[in-house]
Enzyme design. Structure first.
Site, mmCIF file in Angstrom:
data_model
loop_
_atom_site.group_PDB
_atom_site.id
_atom_site.type_symbol
_atom_site.label_atom_id
_atom_site.label_comp_id
_atom_site.label_asym_id
_atom_site.label_seq_id
_atom_site.Cartn_x
_atom_site.Cartn_y
_atom_site.Cartn_z
ATOM 1 N N ARG A 146 0.828 -1.417 -0.353
ATOM 2 C CA ARG A 146 0.505 -0.101 -0.280
ATOM 3 C C ARG A 146 1.121 1.469 0.041
ATOM 4 O O ARG A 146 0.619 2.078 0.438
ATOM 5 C CB ARG A 146 -1.244 -0.398 1.259
ATOM 6 C CG ARG A 146 -1.511 -1.145 1.548
ATOM 7 C CD ARG A 146 -3.282 -1.352 0.117
ATOM 8 N NE ARG A 146 -4.009 -2.511 0.121
ATOM 9 C CZ ARG A 146 -3.959 -3.180 0.222
ATOM 10 N NH1 ARG A 146 -2.915 -3.959 -0.519
ATOM 11 N NH2 ARG A 146 -4.738 -4.018 0.576
ATOM 12 N N SER A 216 -10.943 -1.158 3.773
ATOM 13 C CA SER A 216 -9.724 -1.421 5.023
ATOM 14 C C SER A 216 -9.212 -0.396 6.051
ATOM 15 O O SER A 216 -7.798 0.786 5.041
ATOM 16 C CB SER A 216 -8.205 -2.356 4.655
ATOM 17 O OG SER A 216 -8.947 -3.499 4.238
ATOM 18 N N GLU A 311 -4.775 2.539 6.794
ATOM 19 C CA GLU A 311 -4.256 2.808 5.861
ATOM 20 C C GLU A 311 -4.918 4.004 5.092
ATOM 21 O O GLU A 311 -4.172 4.326 3.928
ATOM 22 C CB GLU A 311 -4.589 1.710 4.882
ATOM 23 C CG GLU A 311 -4.427 1.757 3.345
ATOM 24 C CD GLU A 311 -5.567 0.269 2.849
ATOM 25 O OE1 GLU A 311 -5.343 -1.356 2.946
ATOM 26 O OE2 GLU A 311 -6.115 0.533 2.158
HETATM 27 N N1 EPU Z 1 -9.917 -11.935 10.547
HETATM 28 C C1 EPU Z 1 -10.287 -11.995 12.071
HETATM 29 N N2 EPU Z 1 -11.491 -11.526 12.406
HETATM 30 C C2 EPU Z 1 -12.481 -10.595 11.063
HETATM 31 C C3 EPU Z 1 -11.335 -11.086 9.842
HETATM 32 C C4 EPU Z 1 -10.707 -11.016 9.766
HETATM 33 O O1 EPU Z 1 -9.535 -12.227 13.435
HETATM 34 O O2 EPU Z 1 -12.987 -10.923 11.692
HETATM 35 C C5 EPU Z 1 -8.706 -12.616 10.179
HETATM 36 C C6 EPU Z 1 -8.263 -13.854 9.758
HETATM 37 O O3 EPU Z 1 -7.453 -14.310 10.424
HETATM 38 C C7 EPU Z 1 -8.649 -14.192 8.814
HETATM 39 C C8 EPU Z 1 -7.610 -12.345 8.176
HETATM 40 O O4 EPU Z 1 -7.740 -11.275 9.569
HETATM 41 O O5 EPU Z 1 -7.312 -14.920 8.083
HETATM 42 C C9 EPU Z 1 -7.730 -11.758 7.594
HETATM 43 O O6 EPU Z 1 -8.577 -11.676 6.999
HETATM 44 P P1 EPU Z 1 -8.612 -10.879 5.020
HETATM 45 O O7 EPU Z 1 -9.013 -11.613 4.767
HETATM 46 O O8 EPU Z 1 -10.591 -10.828 4.923
HETATM 47 O O9 EPU Z 1 -7.859 -10.088 4.800
HETATM 48 P P2 EPU Z 1 -7.269 -8.251 5.830
HETATM 49 O O10 EPU Z 1 -5.439 -8.903 6.021
HETATM 50 O O11 EPU Z 1 -8.462 -8.268 6.531
HETATM 51 C C10 EPU Z 1 -6.784 -7.419 3.261
HETATM 52 C C11 EPU Z 1 -6.503 -6.616 3.245
HETATM 53 C C12 EPU Z 1 -7.819 -5.912 1.790
HETATM 54 C C13 EPU Z 1 -8.082 -7.077 1.152
HETATM 55 C C14 EPU Z 1 -8.103 -8.258 1.635
HETATM 56 C C15 EPU Z 1 -8.117 -9.779 0.908
HETATM 57 C C16 EPU Z 1 -5.327 -4.615 3.873
HETATM 58 C C17 EPU Z 1 -4.893 -3.527 5.447
HETATM 59 N N3 EPU Z 1 -6.502 -5.298 3.151
HETATM 60 O O12 EPU Z 1 -7.348 -7.453 4.543
HETATM 61 O O13 EPU Z 1 -7.910 -4.611 1.601
HETATM 62 O O14 EPU Z 1 -9.388 -7.255 0.534
HETATM 63 O O15 EPU Z 1 -6.773 -8.455 2.829
HETATM 64 O O16 EPU Z 1 -7.153 -9.953 0.097
HETATM 65 O O17 EPU Z 1 -3.837 -5.701 3.335
HETATM 66 C C18 EPU Z 1 -8.633 -2.398 1.100
HETATM 67 O O18 EPU Z 1 -7.278 -2.105 1.429
HETATM 68 O O19 EPU Z 1 -8.836 -1.752 1.849
HETATM 69 C C19 EPU Z 1 -8.637 -4.066 1.341
HETATM 70 C C20 EPU Z 1 -9.946 -3.982 1.667
#
Ligand code: EPU
Length: 315
Positions: A146, A216, A311
């Site tokens: 990012r 995010s 972010e």
């Molecule tokens: N998780 C929790 N609780 C929740 C949801 C998630 O503990 O309620 C934990 C779980 O362990 C899960 C992990 O978080 O495995 C990752 O969750 P998720 O796959 O939803 O991804 P994220 O890391 O929270 C990132 C990006 C998103 C992108 C997703 C999918 C960032 C800041 N965000 O989120 O990007 O869609 O991966 O690739 O890196 C954005 O940048 O606006 C965005 C939505």
């Protein structure tokens, strides 16, 4: 956010952009895409610029790749839809990310194991101070998670006008993130991957047209091994991902452990299906969002000794 700018100006061509830059020289300038990653902390006492250039063209092709140059104002998801329709792959994992081509190349948007930088060949940009054009190679953009040179050394100095993507003609699906693989056939098309990504996003992330958010709100922190080990000794099954330079712990998990998932502060809410997202529950003021973000940061710092950084760009 219910905020106002002094002037909003849109341009249809690079020439018009140059004219606007000349006209408003000396004013405070802010070039936006669709604003999907911005938090206006109050009225903007300056000129907000936006591109109405929304075309894409093929500029080169060989046996393996096709080079597509897209205008900054084209909605990224519209471009991805058109590419998938033609069977051209590389951007399908980024489906349904809100925002436009220019801003997505500043922010290096990413999802489901792919980042924009993986397929960006170069970007064309206009220098705000003198209207000269410069092409930045992918390496010159200094992309990170990012992050890019346009958020650091060159912040506010250039407007990206075009982005050229180098896309593969032979589809190599990237399905290793989360449950993506189980959502598609063994030999999916780019369009099938796009549709699966859209379905997954719709389950977790709010529709911006219904519930305001900037996606995010925080970046996922990458911490030293010893910080992770300390947490792993205290909690069962800490989700984590090995990265260059440390261990990534999902900020969503940290925030959920702090008890913020689904909680509100004023008109702002930590989203119940994905706590990394802060939503405007109806009539949030900028301060509601700022205060909620600060309270979450403080709790994560206190409970885990980890600083999570926004972010979202505060304006
Ligand atoms: N998780 C929790 N609780 C929740 C949801 C998630 O503990 O309620 C934990 C779980 O362990 C899960 C992990 O978080 O495995 C990752 O969750 P998720 O796959 O939803 O991804 P994220 O890391 O929270 C990132 C990006 C998103 C992108 C997703 C999918 C960032 C800041 N965000 O989120 O990007 O869609 O991966 O690739 O890196 C954005 O940048 O606006 C965005 C939505």
């Amino acid at each position: 956010m219910d905020v106002r700018a002094k002037v909003f100006a849109e341009y249809q061509s690079v020439e018009e952009l140059r004219e606007l830059l000349d006209k408003f020289r000396g004013e405070r300038l802010l070039h936006i895409g669709s604003g999907s990653n911005l938090l206006f902390t109050g009225d903007f006492n300056g000129v907000v610029l936006h591109s109405a250039m929304r075309r894409a063209r093929c500029t080169n092709e060989d046996a393996e790749y096709v080079w597509i140059e897209a205008d900054n104002g084209l909605v990224l998801d519209e471009l991805i839809d058109q590419l998938c329709d033609m069977g051209i792959s590389g951007l399908e994992n980024l489906s349904y990310i809100p925002g436009e081509v220019g801003a997505s190349a500043v922010q290096n948007v990413g999802a489901y194991g792919v980042e924009a930088k993986d397929v960006i060949d170069s970007v064309r940009a206009l220098k705000i101070s003198d209207g000269t054009e410069r092409i930045f190679t992918n390496a010159e953009c200094k992309y990170g998670y990012r992050d890019s040179i346009f958020k650091n050394d060159l912040r506010g100095l250039y407007v990206i006008t075009h982005v050229t993507y180098k896309l593969n003609k032979h589809f190599e699906p990237k399905l290793d993130y989360g449950n993506l693989r189980s959502e598609v056939d063994e030999h999916p098309t780019p369009m099938a991957v796009r549709e699966a990504v859209i379905q997954i996003r719709k389950q977790k992330l709010p529709e911006v047209s219904e519930l305001g958010s900037a996606g995010s709100f925080f970046k996922n922190p990458i911490v030293p091994h010893e910080v992770y080990n300390n947490i792993a000794a205290r909690y069962d099954r800490v989700p984590h991902f090995e990265q260059d330079g440390g261990i990534k712990i999902p900020a969503a998990w940290l925030i959920e452990q702090c008890g913020w998932k689904g909680k509100s502060l004023g008109g702002a809410r930590c989203y119940e299906k994905q706590p990394l997202v802060l939503v405007n529950a109806g009539n949030a003021t900028p301060d509601d969002i700022i205060n909620l973000a600060a309270a979450i940061c403080a709790d994560v710092k206190e409970q885990f000794n980890i600083t999570i950084n926004p972010e979202v760009n505060y304006i």
